[in-house]
Design an enzyme around this catalytic site. Structure first.
Site, PDB file in Angstrom:
ATOM      1  N   GLU A  40      -4.370 -25.442 -13.134  1.00 20.78           N
ATOM      2  CA  GLU A  40      -3.081 -24.811 -13.406  1.00 20.78           C
ATOM      3  C   GLU A  40      -3.281 -23.704 -14.436  1.00 20.78           C
ATOM      4  O   GLU A  40      -3.914 -23.918 -15.474  1.00 20.78           O
ATOM      5  CB  GLU A  40      -2.092 -25.853 -13.913  1.00 20.78           C
ATOM      6  CG  GLU A  40      -0.824 -25.308 -14.552  1.00 20.78           C
ATOM      7  CD  GLU A  40      -0.033 -24.390 -13.642  1.00 20.78           C
ATOM      8  OE1 GLU A  40       0.478 -23.376 -14.152  1.00 20.78           O
ATOM      9  OE2 GLU A  40       0.057 -24.673 -12.425  1.00 20.78           O
ATOM     10  N   GLN A  41      -2.727 -22.517 -14.151  1.00 23.42           N
ATOM     11  CA  GLN A  41      -2.948 -21.390 -15.054  1.00 23.42           C
ATOM     12  C   GLN A  41      -2.206 -21.531 -16.385  1.00 23.42           C
ATOM     13  O   GLN A  41      -2.658 -21.029 -17.413  1.00 23.42           O
ATOM     14  CB  GLN A  41      -2.548 -20.081 -14.381  1.00 23.42           C
ATOM     15  CG  GLN A  41      -1.084 -19.938 -14.070  1.00 23.42           C
ATOM     16  CD  GLN A  41      -0.776 -18.577 -13.445  1.00 23.42           C
ATOM     17  OE1 GLN A  41      -1.613 -17.677 -13.451  1.00 23.42           O
ATOM     18  NE2 GLN A  41       0.419 -18.437 -12.902  1.00 23.42           N
ATOM     19  N   ARG A 116      13.884 -29.541 -12.896  1.00 26.29           N
ATOM     20  CA  ARG A 116      12.498 -29.352 -12.492  1.00 26.29           C
ATOM     21  C   ARG A 116      11.518 -29.899 -13.545  1.00 26.29           C
ATOM     22  O   ARG A 116      10.491 -30.478 -13.202  1.00 26.29           O
ATOM     23  CB  ARG A 116      12.224 -27.866 -12.231  1.00 26.29           C
ATOM     24  CG  ARG A 116      10.891 -27.571 -11.586  1.00 26.29           C
ATOM     25  CD  ARG A 116      10.750 -26.095 -11.281  1.00 26.29           C
ATOM     26  NE  ARG A 116      11.670 -25.690 -10.237  1.00 26.29           N
ATOM     27  CZ  ARG A 116      11.363 -25.628  -8.947  1.00 26.29           C
ATOM     28  NH1 ARG A 116      10.156 -25.971  -8.545  1.00 26.29           N
ATOM     29  NH2 ARG A 116      12.252 -25.229  -8.059  1.00 26.29           N
ATOM     30  N   TYR A 222      24.955 -28.098  -8.219  1.00 25.53           N
ATOM     31  CA  TYR A 222      24.916 -29.556  -8.100  1.00 25.53           C
ATOM     32  C   TYR A 222      24.625 -30.141  -9.474  1.00 25.53           C
ATOM     33  O   TYR A 222      24.014 -29.495 -10.337  1.00 25.53           O
ATOM     34  CB  TYR A 222      23.878 -30.025  -7.080  1.00 25.53           C
ATOM     35  CG  TYR A 222      22.505 -29.417  -7.213  1.00 25.53           C
ATOM     36  CD1 TYR A 222      21.535 -29.976  -8.040  1.00 25.53           C
ATOM     37  CD2 TYR A 222      22.175 -28.270  -6.498  1.00 25.53           C
ATOM     38  CE1 TYR A 222      20.280 -29.422  -8.154  1.00 25.53           C
ATOM     39  CE2 TYR A 222      20.917 -27.695  -6.602  1.00 25.53           C
ATOM     40  CZ  TYR A 222      19.969 -28.273  -7.427  1.00 25.53           C
ATOM     41  OH  TYR A 222      18.721 -27.717  -7.541  1.00 25.53           O
ATOM     42  N   ASP A 302       4.707 -22.636  -1.208  1.00 24.42           N
ATOM     43  CA  ASP A 302       5.123 -21.244  -1.193  1.00 24.42           C
ATOM     44  C   ASP A 302       3.982 -20.296  -0.871  1.00 24.42           C
ATOM     45  O   ASP A 302       4.213 -19.190  -0.384  1.00 24.42           O
ATOM     46  CB  ASP A 302       5.721 -20.858  -2.550  1.00 24.42           C
ATOM     47  CG  ASP A 302       7.127 -21.392  -2.755  1.00 24.42           C
ATOM     48  OD1 ASP A 302       7.720 -21.894  -1.777  1.00 24.42           O
ATOM     49  OD2 ASP A 302       7.636 -21.309  -3.891  1.00 24.42           O
TER      50      ASP A 302
END
Length: 413
Positions: A40-41, A116, A222, A302
């Site tokens: 992970e960067q 998230r 939501y 993605d």
């Protein structure tokens, strides 16, 4: 050159990107006894974006990984899915979700709204740091014999037998596989935020997931969190026509966050005004890719199929990808990586392309102008009343069952 720690004969698997997909894949692979290195960067697993809606096609897989209780504790299950007229606030269509247990009964798993950062905490907590390498931004990759050579911006170099690119819309792994960026601006942009529920006195049905529709714009929101005490919103407008910023974000003038929502219901304007808004997000997509793999590198999430968020399926299809890859590797694909990657693309390409196309069509429906006329608006409203029938196939999908069928075919071939 650093080395992997894995059982003799097991493939060295490197995942580029420690987001939702990369962490899910690492957990799913570990469940089958594989060692995996996730690069992970970022220097820490920080929030990217505000929140995510997880539908049954993802939550069923997270529950199978043993994450159900932890996920439920930080999530809100919406009462209903409601479509409203953005100006009058009138209900156009509504479908029960938590109410009466309708959604779980239909799809066999819950629908959640979750921050998230909380989802990342659940995933990374289950991984407990095993195989996770932060501060590693991929700078170059190349094939050397049957292995992939990876070089990171911090000077670290590794070799892997399989590289899985979960490094987002502007994926370096995708550029190596396809030879091009294959990313484009959709012509739409958004403002977003998380608002405390107490700042939204005009909001009807606060624990529902709701779409407010109007000419050239819509707002989705939501509730999130274990106490449903905050609302995540995402307000989308047509334009600007071009995107000149090299980043996803561009500044907006004071009051620019209201552009496209003049005369809308007070619940909408309260939400837009609840937080300072100084920038907008450009919405970018990848064009459908002809190939998802080259050599010993393959794409997920993605990197392969970035889509407009109007079905809320970006994170969900990424989780599907992760489970599909892990199950194919466990079913014997680790012994024939080339065949495994071809089967993976065959399983994932058509579904994700269909959802991508449907998201574009949904954008047009949500933004239908008044000039379209009463007949077109009535057709739109009728379409929203048929949501479970028209789009239930997205939520009913079972990635693991799909792989089980494919694995049986692989063994029989």
């Amino acid at each position: 050159m650093t080395s992997f720690h894995q059982s003799p004969g097991a493939p060295r698997i490197a995942v580029i990107g420690g987001g939702i997909g990369g962490l899910t894949l690492a957990l799913a692979l570990r469940r089958h006894g594989f060692s995996v290195a996730v690069y992970e960067q970022a220097a820490e697993l920080a929030e990217i974006g505000a929140a995510v809606a997880l539908s049954a096609n993802a939550t069923r897989e997270l529950e199978r990984l043993g994450l159900g209780p932890a996920l439920a504790a930080v999530s809100t299950e919406p009462t209903e899915l409601i479509y409203r007229d953005g100006r009058s606030g009138a209900r156009v269509a509504a479908h029960p979700v938590r109410t009466g247990g309708a959604y779980r009964a239909r799809f066999g798993a819950p629908y959640y709204g979750v921050h998230r950062a909380d989802l990342q905490t659940v995933l990374s907590g289950a991984l407990a740091g095993e195989g996770l390498h932060l501060g590693h931004r991929l700078a170059a990759l190349d094939q050397v014999g049957d292995a992939m050579a990876l070089t990171f911006a911090n000077g670290v170099a590794v070799e892997a037998d399989l590289v899985i690119g979960g490094d987002g819309v502007r994926s370096l792994v995708r550029r190596w596989i396809t030879g091009g960026e294959a990313v484009r601006y959709s012509g739409t942009s958004a403002i977003r935020g998380v608002v405390p529920m107490g700042l939204l006195p005009s909001l009807p049905d606060p624990e529902a997931i709701q779409f407010w529709m109007g000419p050239d714009a819509h707002l989705l929101h939501y509730a999130i969190g274990g106490e449903a005490d905050s609302v995540n919103f995402f307000a989308v407008v047509e334009g600007p026509q071009t995107w000149t910023s090299e980043r996803w974000l561009a500044p907006i003038a004071p009051g620019g966050h209201r552009a496209g929502f003049a005369g809308w219901h007070p619940a909408v304007t309260e939400m837009l005004d609840a937080l300072p808004q100084t920038q907008r997000w450009g919405l970018f997509v990848t064009d459908p890719l002809r190939r998802w793999h080259r050599g010993r590198a393959v794409l997920m999430g993605d990197s392969a199929h970035a889509m407009l968020p109007h079905h809320g399926q970006g994170a969900n299809t990424t989780i599907e990808d992760a489970i599909t890859l892990a199950e194919l590797l466990a079913a014997g694909g680790a012994r024939d990586l080339d065949r495994m990657m071809a089967r993976y693309q065959a399983l994932r390409q058509a579904r994700t392309r269909t959802i991508q196309r449907s998201a574009w069509a949904t954008n047009r429906l949500l933004h239908l102008p008044d000039a379209a006329g009463a007949t077109a608006l009535a057709r739109r409203d009728a379409r929203m009343t048929r949501f479970p029938e028209d789009f239930g196939w997205i939520h009913a999908f079972d990635a693991r069952a799909t792989v089980d069928r494919a694995a049986a075919e692989m063994r029989a071939a």
